[in-house]
Design an enzyme around this catalytic site. Sequence first.
Site, PDB file in Angstrom:
ATOM      1  N   TYR A 137       0.835  -1.207   0.000  1.00 12.84           N
ATOM      2  CA  TYR A 137       0.000   0.000   0.000  1.00 12.84           C
ATOM      3  C   TYR A 137       0.862   1.247   0.000  1.00 12.84           C
ATOM      4  CZ  TYR A 137      -4.294  -2.541   1.343  1.00 12.84           C
ATOM      5  OH  TYR A 137      -5.396  -3.351   1.377  1.00 12.84           O
ATOM      6  N   TYR A 183      -0.935 -10.072   0.366  1.00 14.53           N
ATOM      7  CA  TYR A 183       0.164  -9.635   1.233  1.00 14.53           C
ATOM      8  C   TYR A 183       0.036 -10.282   2.614  1.00 14.53           C
ATOM      9  CZ  TYR A 183      -3.384  -6.258   2.791  1.00 14.53           C
ATOM     10  OH  TYR A 183      -4.531  -5.678   3.254  1.00 14.53           O
ATOM     11  N   ARG A 233      -3.497 -11.939   3.321  1.00 14.37           N
ATOM     12  CA  ARG A 233      -4.766 -11.449   2.779  1.00 14.37           C
ATOM     13  C   ARG A 233      -4.909 -11.862   1.324  1.00 14.37           C
ATOM     14  NH1 ARG A 233      -8.060  -7.708   4.260  1.00 14.37           N
ATOM     15  NH2 ARG A 233      -9.438  -9.346   3.612  1.00 14.37           N
ATOM     16  N   HIS A 235      -7.615  -8.017  -2.757  1.00 12.66           N
ATOM     17  CA  HIS A 235      -8.922  -7.402  -2.492  1.00 12.66           C
ATOM     18  C   HIS A 235      -8.886  -5.914  -2.773  1.00 12.66           C
ATOM     19  CE1 HIS A 235      -6.642  -6.859   1.257  1.00 12.66           C
ATOM     20  NE2 HIS A 235      -7.364  -5.758   1.433  1.00 12.66           N
ATOM     21  N   HIS A 270     -10.910  -2.437  -1.328  1.00 11.96           N
ATOM     22  CA  HIS A 270     -11.837  -1.880  -0.333  1.00 11.96           C
ATOM     23  C   HIS A 270     -12.839  -0.963  -1.027  1.00 11.96           C
ATOM     24  CE1 HIS A 270      -9.367  -2.989   3.260  1.00 11.96           C
ATOM     25  NE2 HIS A 270      -8.391  -2.959   2.365  1.00 11.96           N
TER      26      HIS A 270
END
Lengths: 206, 259
Positions: free
Chosen positions: B125, B164, B174, B177, B179
């Site tokens: 991120y 990640y 995870r 995905h 959000h």
Amino acid sequence: MAQQLAYLKETASQTAGPYVHIGLIPHMAGFDIFQNNFGGVLAGADTPGEPIAIEGRVIDGTGALVRDALVEIWQADANGHYAHPADKRQAAAGFRGWGRTGTDFDTGVYRFDTIKPGRTPWRNGKISAPHINVWIVARGINIGLQTRMYFSDEEAANADDPVLNAIEHKSRVPTLIAKRQDKPGKATYLFDIVLQGDNETVFFDI
Amino acid sequence: MNIQGQPFVADEPGSVHPQHNPLEFFSRDRAMQPPAYQPIYKTSVARSPRRALLSLDQSLGDITGPVFGHNDIGLLDNDLIRNYAKTGDPIGERIIVHGRVLDECGRPVPRTLVEFWQANASGRYRHKKDTYLAPIDPNFGGCGRTLTDENGYYYFRTVKPGPYPWRNYVNSWRPAHIHFSIFGTGFIQRLITQMYFEGDPLIKICPIVNVVPDRDAIDRLIAPLDVNAAVPDDCLTYRFDIVLRGRRSTLFENRLEGN
């Protein structure tokens, strides 16, 4: 056989995660990308009403500060009118009534600058005490938490408020009442949100 | 009939149906929603309220919510391939994500704000708190937003995010995905969720996915590949429809915000 009612099901909520800032308040994530950013300032100098600030912290079940929470508020203008087509009365020009901010990574404090809302209609001709709707998401919160902030200097209105009066355990009512502090410039209301424990904030299923 | 009887807007008598307020939303079906306290997702343990939620009638402040318009949105806000590009395109598999925002009655939710954010193709991120060792992509910001059209339709272009690691169990990963944050027309329709990708083997072992108690509700978070909507020689496409709480009213086409 009767016809079937084909309702859809609401999409399941998922946590906003620790990086909610990227999408919703990117400057807190450390970068700038959008031409228009949403933030915690709801009112300008020419917005009718008493200018106020709201400051608070989000506190978890161990007493620790939640430093990655996102907080949104929604409120009426000083006359108690919402800026939405379902409220047929006109809200003050330019007042959207909505704001968004995060708790600070270091101090854990969130802040809004707005105006104090007026009283709003309830049912059967009754009215609500001035209040602000609050919604909190964060890492570890599986579905957004809804609550309300009331004002400590509205004792008479609070005593008549239908929502505050719906709280069976009277000792919990103060968790929804922000404490006014008169600071130079404008009044600041302190509103801590406690996720769990003895002073757990009253959260709503609406 | 609503036993409370009277409309909210006292200075407009007769402006709404006298027997109930048609703007109110259906009660939230909590069986479709994750409980606050789910020990498989460890962070929820200290961040979950333990008292019963207070059940309330809906008020004017609950059935109304912020209104957004095109002035709030920039031209490239729904194009994550372009909206942060500095020296070239982001690395990764180019995709389009599209779908509709509907309510539980199947009605479109038009002109509502949809915001989205994600990791880059390597699972990192762009956030000052993300310390995963995968590289930052200099051409990828990882966020965007759009308004649904008259039919509740939205789309955006991006690169497929990578999986990640995270510290829930020692070896938790995870699934890929994106959000999503969606408003609807009332503040109590407000929703944040995550979209997953069809075929990802990490979905079924993810603690955050599995906080959702209903298997069908989990399946609805998984976007299928929509080959027919792919752009030849350019982008694959995934389809993700979002359902917000329904209203009790009958829809009148000239008053989409309610009656």
